[in-house]
Design a protein around this motif. Structure first.
Motif, PDB file in Angstrom:
ATOM      1  N   LEU A  16       0.822  -1.204   0.000  1.00 36.67           N
ATOM      2  CA  LEU A  16       0.000   0.000   0.000  1.00 36.67           C
ATOM      3  C   LEU A  16       0.861   1.261   0.000  1.00 36.67           C
ATOM      4  N   ASP A  17       1.897   1.282   0.836  1.00 36.92           N
ATOM      5  CA  ASP A  17       2.766   2.457   0.863  1.00 36.92           C
ATOM      6  C   ASP A  17       3.501   2.635  -0.459  1.00 36.92           C
ATOM      7  N   SER A  18       3.952   1.527  -1.046  1.00 34.55           N
ATOM      8  CA  SER A  18       4.639   1.613  -2.330  1.00 34.55           C
ATOM      9  C   SER A  18       3.692   2.063  -3.436  1.00 34.55           C
ATOM     10  N   ALA A  19       2.425   1.657  -3.333  1.00 31.39           N
ATOM     11  CA  ALA A  19       1.449   2.066  -4.342  1.00 31.39           C
ATOM     12  C   ALA A  19       1.248   3.579  -4.331  1.00 31.39           C
ATOM     13  N   PHE A  20       1.203   4.176  -3.128  1.00 31.19           N
ATOM     14  CA  PHE A  20       1.079   5.629  -3.049  1.00 31.19           C
ATOM     15  C   PHE A  20       2.304   6.307  -3.659  1.00 31.19           C
ATOM     16  N   GLU A  21       3.483   5.741  -3.417  1.00 33.26           N
ATOM     17  CA  GLU A  21       4.699   6.341  -3.953  1.00 33.26           C
ATOM     18  C   GLU A  21       4.840   6.110  -5.457  1.00 33.26           C
ATOM     19  N   SER A  22       4.217   5.040  -5.989  1.00 33.96           N
ATOM     20  CA  SER A  22       4.390   4.673  -7.399  1.00 33.96           C
ATOM     21  C   SER A  22       3.175   5.014  -8.232  1.00 33.96           C
ATOM     22  N   LYS A  23       2.392   5.985  -7.802  1.00 33.53           N
ATOM     23  CA  LYS A  23       1.163   6.325  -8.529  1.00 33.53           C
ATOM     24  C   LYS A  23       1.478   6.793  -9.948  1.00 33.53           C
ATOM     25  N   ASP A  24       2.488   7.617 -10.104  1.00 33.04           N
ATOM     26  CA  ASP A  24       2.852   8.094 -11.441  1.00 33.04           C
ATOM     27  C   ASP A  24       3.400   6.964 -12.306  1.00 33.04           C
ATOM     28  N   ASP A  25       4.125   6.028 -11.694  1.00 33.30           N
ATOM     29  CA  ASP A  25       4.619   4.882 -12.472  1.00 33.30           C
ATOM     30  C   ASP A  25       3.470   4.028 -12.983  1.00 33.30           C
ATOM     31  N   ILE A  26       2.447   3.853 -12.151  1.00 33.84           N
ATOM     32  CA  ILE A  26       1.273   3.073 -12.596  1.00 33.84           C
ATOM     33  C   ILE A  26       0.593   3.777 -13.756  1.00 33.84           C
ATOM     34  N   ALA A  27       0.427   5.093 -13.662  1.00 34.31           N
ATOM     35  CA  ALA A  27      -0.196   5.841 -14.747  1.00 34.31           C
ATOM     36  C   ALA A  27       0.615   5.721 -16.036  1.00 34.31           C
ATOM     37  N   SER A  28       1.939   5.765 -15.920  1.00 34.50           N
ATOM     38  CA  SER A  28       2.786   5.630 -17.115  1.00 34.50           C
ATOM     39  C   SER A  28       2.646   4.246 -17.735  1.00 34.50           C
ATOM     40  N   SER A  29       2.546   3.209 -16.892  1.00 31.94           N
ATOM     41  CA  SER A  29       2.377   1.846 -17.416  1.00 31.94           C
ATOM     42  C   SER A  29       1.055   1.701 -18.155  1.00 31.94           C
ATOM     43  N   VAL A  30      -0.013   2.244 -17.566  1.00 32.45           N
ATOM     44  CA  VAL A  30      -1.321   2.165 -18.217  1.00 32.45           C
ATOM     45  C   VAL A  30      -1.302   2.909 -19.546  1.00 32.45           C
ATOM     46  N   GLU A  31      -0.714   4.097 -19.552  1.00 33.35           N
ATOM     47  CA  GLU A  31      -0.674   4.888 -20.787  1.00 33.35           C
ATOM     48  C   GLU A  31       0.136   4.179 -21.862  1.00 33.35           C
ATOM     49  N   GLN A  32       1.265   3.585 -21.481  1.00 32.72           N
ATOM     50  CA  GLN A  32       2.090   2.901 -22.470  1.00 32.72           C
ATOM     51  C   GLN A  32       1.372   1.705 -23.075  1.00 32.72           C
ATOM     52  N   ARG A  33       0.706   0.933 -22.247  1.00 36.74           N
ATOM     53  CA  ARG A  33       0.021  -0.257 -22.773  1.00 36.74           C
ATOM     54  C   ARG A  33      -1.187   0.121 -23.613  1.00 36.74           C
ATOM     55  N   LEU A  34      -1.945   1.108 -23.165  1.00 37.97           N
ATOM     56  CA  LEU A  34      -3.099   1.544 -23.946  1.00 37.97           C
ATOM     57  C   LEU A  34      -2.678   2.132 -25.284  1.00 37.97           C
ATOM     58  N   SER A  35      -1.589   2.888 -25.283  1.00 35.57           N
ATOM     59  CA  SER A  35      -1.138   3.503 -26.541  1.00 35.57           C
ATOM     60  C   SER A  35      -0.768   2.438 -27.554  1.00 35.57           C
ATOM     61  N   GLU A  36      -0.055   1.402 -27.076  1.00 34.75           N
ATOM     62  CA  GLU A  36       0.331   0.339 -27.997  1.00 34.75           C
ATOM     63  C   GLU A  36      -0.874  -0.447 -28.499  1.00 34.75           C
ATOM     64  N   SER A  37      -1.854  -0.664 -27.654  1.00 37.13           N
ATOM     65  CA  SER A  37      -2.992  -1.510 -28.027  1.00 37.13           C
ATOM     66  C   SER A  37      -4.020  -0.747 -28.850  1.00 37.13           C
ATOM     67  N   MET A  38      -4.336   0.488 -28.442  1.00 39.73           N
ATOM     68  CA  MET A  38      -5.423   1.213 -29.085  1.00 39.73           C
ATOM     69  C   MET A  38      -4.982   1.908 -30.372  1.00 39.73           C
ATOM     70  N   ALA A  39      -3.682   2.048 -30.580  1.00 40.62           N
ATOM     71  CA  ALA A  39      -3.243   2.664 -31.832  1.00 40.62           C
ATOM     72  C   ALA A  39      -3.647   1.824 -33.032  1.00 40.62           C
ATOM     73  N   THR A  40      -3.753   0.517 -32.855  1.00 37.42           N
ATOM     74  CA  THR A  40      -4.164  -0.366 -33.950  1.00 37.42           C
ATOM     75  C   THR A  40      -5.585  -0.071 -34.398  1.00 37.42           C
ATOM     76  N   TYR A  41      -6.411   0.416 -33.485  1.00 38.82           N
ATOM     77  CA  TYR A  41      -7.820   0.649 -33.790  1.00 38.82           C
ATOM     78  C   TYR A  41      -8.123   2.121 -34.065  1.00 38.82           C
ATOM     79  N   GLY A  42      -7.088   2.934 -34.241  1.00 44.48           N
ATOM     80  CA  GLY A  42      -7.306   4.316 -34.622  1.00 44.48           C
ATOM     81  C   GLY A  42      -7.487   5.279 -33.458  1.00 44.48           C
ATOM     82  N   PHE A  43      -7.231   4.846 -32.265  1.00 43.79           N
ATOM     83  CA  PHE A  43      -7.371   5.726 -31.097  1.00 43.79           C
ATOM     84  C   PHE A  43      -5.968   6.098 -30.599  1.00 43.79           C
TER      85      PHE A  43
END
Length: 376
Positions: free
Chosen positions: A140-167
């Motif tokens: 839990l403490d690490s999750a609070f400290e790594s909030k920006d890292d989680i957001a970056s991971s989500v953005e990177q994966r979504l960008s790779e996946s959704m670019a195929t569908y035009g988003f």
């Protein structure tokens, strides 16, 4: 007459045709032929269900009864709110709200419309999977400290996946990590205790610095006060010596002590009168006793001198006694040595006489040693 009738019939037919055309043009037919597209939107035109073209913003046309249009496709940045409930590595359930900002590229309108039936649900699925995978490896403490890292991971994966569908994913924001209310209360209690401890340490350190500074100031004050008192006493002694010398040169040497004591007495009384808080007097309260005090001081000095002289005389007598005892012991030792020599000489003479008279054992009786005499 017949011509007029024919002309009238033709005119009526023309009027009816024109009315029908006007009704079609300015009624439902107009809406079937012409349509408008708003700014930052695209519309897909289909002919019998097959893609025909992409209509851009402005006035567009289509073939009525043959071509149809789809719903408008927005080209503006859109935001999708996703609330995810998952568990951390230390078995704490948390709710993570994630905001995904995405946009459809103008050149990707066809793919965005035809390739995904429900793009929002697709984005939700990717966000759920990415966030849950990331939080399962964090406390839990690490999750609070790594909030920006989680957001970056989500953005990177979504960008790779959704670019195929035009988003195109513009940004991904992890807005908060909210555990259960009881867990938050416990965390607040821990943080409050830690802050109280830090505050207590800071207060103790401040008090320590204050006490050390105060002690150093008091030590310095006492040192300076001692130097001041020593300088004052030195100045007083020098002043008294100078005054005594002045009185001696003035020819009043015999009464100099009384005069100086009288002067000090009046100075002291003046200081007592000036400082009303003083309630202790170290001198007699009337001038008549100055002579007695002088006599006592003189007697004390004479007594001290007598004691010192007696001590020196006693030391001298003890040293003389010690020297006399050493002299007596040396004389006694010399006497004993002379008697020993005389005894040895007599013993040798008697032994020689015995041999001469035929006594093989020597003299029958030898003189007694001096250290065996009854007196010794």
């Amino acid at each position: 007459m017949d011509v007029l009738i024919v002309i009238a019939i033709v005119a009526v037919v023309v009027i009816v045709v024109l009315a029908v055309l006007a009704a079609l043009i300015f009624g439902g037919l107009r809406s079937s032929i012409f349509f408008t597209v708003r700014t930052q939107e695209n519309v897909i035109v289909e002919r019998f269900g097959k893609f025909k073209k992409v209509a851009k913003p402005g006035l567009n046309t289509k073939v009525p009864f043959v071509e149809t249009t789809t719903r408008p496709i927005s080209l503006r940045v859109q935001q999708l709110e996703v609330n995810i409930e998952t568990k951390t590595k230390d078995n704490v359930f948390v709710t993570v709200p994630v905001a995904v900002q995405y946009v459809v590229g103008e050149q990707n309108v066809v793919d965005a419309y035809y390739r995904l039936a429900n793009p929002e649900e697709q984005i939700r699925s990717y966000v759920f999977d990415t966030v849950r995978s990331a939080l399962s490896t964090l406390t839990l403490d690490s999750a609070f400290e790594s909030k920006d890292d989680i957001a970056s991971s989500v953005e990177q994966r979504l960008s790779e996946s959704m670019a195929t569908y035009g988003f195109r994913i513009v940004n991904t924001l992890v807005q908060d990590i909210s555990p259960d209310q009881r867990v938050r209360d416990s965390m607040n209690s821990i943080n409050a205790a830690q802050r109280d401890r830090v505050a207590a340490q800071a207060l103790a350190e401040a008090d320590k610095i204050k006490r050390v500074t105060q002690a150093e100031a008091e030590a310095e004050s006492k040192r300076l006060q001692g130097e001041g008192v020593a300088a004052q006493r030195k100045a007083i002694a020098i002043g008294i010596a100078e005054q005594y010398e002045m009185l001696r040169r003035a020819g009043i040497e015999n009464t100099a002590e009384q005069l100086l004591l009288m002067t000090q007495y009046f100075d002291t009384m003046q200081d007592v009168a000036r400082n009303g808080r003083s309630n202790v007097l170290f001198l007699p309260s009337n001038p008549g006793t100055i002579g007695d005090m002088t006599a006592e001081i003189r007697n004390s000095l004479l007594a001290a001198q007598e004691v010192e002289y007696a001590r020196d005389q006693s030391d001298t007598d003890i040293e003389a006694d010690n020297r006399q005892g050493d002299h007596d012991r040396r004389i006694e030792a010399q006497r004993r040595q002379a008697e020993e020599a005389r005894y040895s000489h007599q013993s040798a003479a008697q032994a020689a006489a015995g041999h001469a008279q035929g006594h093989p054992q020597g003299a029958a009786r030898l003189p007694q040693r001096p250290d065996r005499h009854p007196g010794n």
